[in-house]
Design a protein around this motif. Structure first.
Motif, PDB file in Angstrom:
ATOM      1  N   SER A  79       0.828  -1.203   0.000  1.00 31.86           N
ATOM      2  CA  SER A  79       0.000   0.000   0.000  1.00 31.86           C
ATOM      3  C   SER A  79       0.862   1.254   0.000  1.00 31.86           C
ATOM      4  O   SER A  79       0.587   2.216  -0.732  1.00 31.86           O
ATOM      5  CB  SER A  79      -0.910  -0.016   1.238  1.00 31.86           C
ATOM      6  N   GLY A  80       1.933   1.233   0.793  1.00 31.75           N
ATOM      7  CA  GLY A  80       2.843   2.373   0.818  1.00 31.75           C
ATOM      8  C   GLY A  80       3.526   2.585  -0.515  1.00 31.75           C
ATOM      9  O   GLY A  80       3.714   3.732  -0.956  1.00 31.75           O
ATOM     10  N   ALA A  81       3.903   1.488  -1.156  1.00 34.65           N
ATOM     11  CA  ALA A  81       4.548   1.594  -2.464  1.00 34.65           C
ATOM     12  C   ALA A  81       3.609   2.207  -3.489  1.00 34.65           C
ATOM     13  O   ALA A  81       4.009   3.065  -4.295  1.00 34.65           O
ATOM     14  CB  ALA A  81       5.011   0.213  -2.926  1.00 34.65           C
ATOM     15  N   HIS A  82       2.356   1.787  -3.469  1.00 33.69           N
ATOM     16  CA  HIS A  82       1.398   2.314  -4.442  1.00 33.69           C
ATOM     17  C   HIS A  82       1.145   3.795  -4.214  1.00 33.69           C
ATOM     18  O   HIS A  82       1.029   4.570  -5.175  1.00 33.69           O
ATOM     19  CB  HIS A  82       0.084   1.533  -4.366  1.00 33.69           C
ATOM     20  N   ARG A  83       1.075   4.209  -2.964  1.00 32.24           N
ATOM     21  CA  ARG A  83       0.903   5.641  -2.677  1.00 32.24           C
ATOM     22  C   ARG A  83       2.109   6.433  -3.178  1.00 32.24           C
ATOM     23  O   ARG A  83       1.962   7.538  -3.708  1.00 32.24           O
ATOM     24  CB  ARG A  83       0.722   5.867  -1.171  1.00 32.24           C
ATOM     25  N   THR A  84       3.300   5.867  -3.009  1.00 30.58           N
ATOM     26  CA  THR A  84       4.502   6.549  -3.462  1.00 30.58           C
ATOM     27  C   THR A  84       4.492   6.731  -4.974  1.00 30.58           C
ATOM     28  O   THR A  84       4.969   7.749  -5.490  1.00 30.58           O
ATOM     29  CB  THR A  84       5.760   5.766  -3.039  1.00 30.58           C
TER      30      THR A  84
END
Length: 258
Positions: A220-225
Motif C-alpha cells: 500500500s505504501g509503495a502504491h501511494r509513493t
C-alpha cells in the motif's frame, strides 16, 4: 577496458558540453556535479509512471491467466545485465528455498546462459522459472501475479525504471539500499536491506511471504509513493524546463538516467 574508457569519457564529457543537464535522482545529480557541471545547470526530474496502466486484477486471476500455480511467488522483471544484481538474487533465493520450499522465483527478461548455469549449480533449477522477454502488458500481469517483487541491484546512482513499475503495481518490494532510488523507506513502502547482504535480502523475501500484514502495508505504501511520479506531471516539468531554457537561448540538453 576500451568500452569502459569510452563510457567514462561520455559520462563526464557530454554533461560538461551541454547547456543544461536533467538527472533522474539527487545522487545522479551529485555525480554529474562532481564531473564539473555547475549545480545551476542541473535539474532533477524523476522518471514517471502511469499507475492506471497496471491491472488491479486479483493475484489468483493473474496467475490463472499466466498458467501459474498458487505457490508463493517472487518476481523480478527487467534486463539481466550483470549490474542488475541477479547473482545476488539467485544466491538469496537459495536461502529462501531452504525455509520456504515451495517458493518460486520468476524472472521476466531475456535469459542468459550464465544465469541458467548458475541456477543449476545452486540446485534451485526446479524453483526458478525464466519467463523470457514479454510484451509490457504481460509484464504487468506477472507483477499482478507476484506475492513479492525484488530489486537486487545494490549500486545505482540513478532511478531504476522497474522500481516505478513495482510501486505502480502495488506490490511488496524487497530491495538493497543502494538500488532503492532514494524513495523506499524500510517497512513503509519497501523492505530495504544493506547493500550486498544476501542473507538479509532472503530474510526480507521470507518475511514478506509469511507476514501478509507486513506485505500489505509495504504494498500500500509503495502504491501511494507511485502517485508522486505521475507521468504527465513529470513530462510537464520537463516541458516547462525546456521552455525556460529556450527563452535564454540555450538549446542543447543532456538527459542523465543511469
Amino acid at each position: 577496458v576500451l568500452k569502459k574508457l569510452a563510457a567514462d569519457i561520455l559520462d563526464s564529457g557530454i554533461p560538461r558540453w551541454s547547456d543544461h543537464v536533467v538527472t533522474v535522482s539527487d545522487r545522479l545529480g551529485e555525480f554529474i556535479a562532481h564531473t564539473g557541471v555547475p549545480s545551476s545547470k542541473i535539474t532533477v526530474i524523476p522518471m514517471g509512471v502511469n499507475a492506471g496502466e497496471f491491472p488491479t486484477i486479483p493475484t489468483e486471476e493473474a496467475r490463472t491467466t499466466l498458467g501459474l500455480t498458487d505457490e508463493p511467488t517472487v518476481v523480478y522483471t527487467g534486463n539481466l545485465a550483470p549490474f542488475q544484481g541477479v547473482d545476488h538474487l539467485l544466491r538469496s533465493f537459495t536461502i529462501v528455498t531452504q525455509e520456504s520450499k515451495k517458493s518460486r522465483l520468476i524472472i521476466v527478461g531475456r535469459p542468459t546462459p550464465g544465469y541458467q548455469r548458475m541456477v543449476d549449480k545452486l540446485g534451485i533449477v526446479d524453483r526458478v522459472t525464466f519467463a523470457g522477454e514479454r510484451p509490457f502488458d504481460e509484464v504487468r500481469t506477472f507483477l499482478a501475479a507476484a506475492d513479492v517483487v525484488v530489486l537486487p541491484r545494490d549500486n545505482c546512482v540513478g532511478f531504476p525504471l522497474k522500481l516505478l513499475n513495482y510501486m505502480a503495481a502495488g506490490k511488496a518490494i524487497v530491495a538493497f539500499e543502494g538500488g532503492s532510488g532514494e524513495v523506499l523507506n524500510h517497512l513503509e513502502n519497501g523492505y530495504v536491506v544493506p547493500d550486498g547482504d544476501e542473507a538479509a535480502f532472503a530474510r526480507g523475501i521470507l518475511n514478506c511471504l509469511s507476514d501478509t500484514g507486513l506485505s500489505a502495508t509495504i504494498a500500500s505504501g509503495a502504491h501511494r509513493t507511485a502517485t508522486r511520479f505521475d507521468l504527465d506531471a513529470m513530462v510537464g516539468r520537463i516541458g516547462r524546463l525546456y521552455d525556460s531554457l529556450e527563452l535564454t537561448g540555450r538549446p542543447h540538453y543532456a538527459n542523465a538516467r543511469a
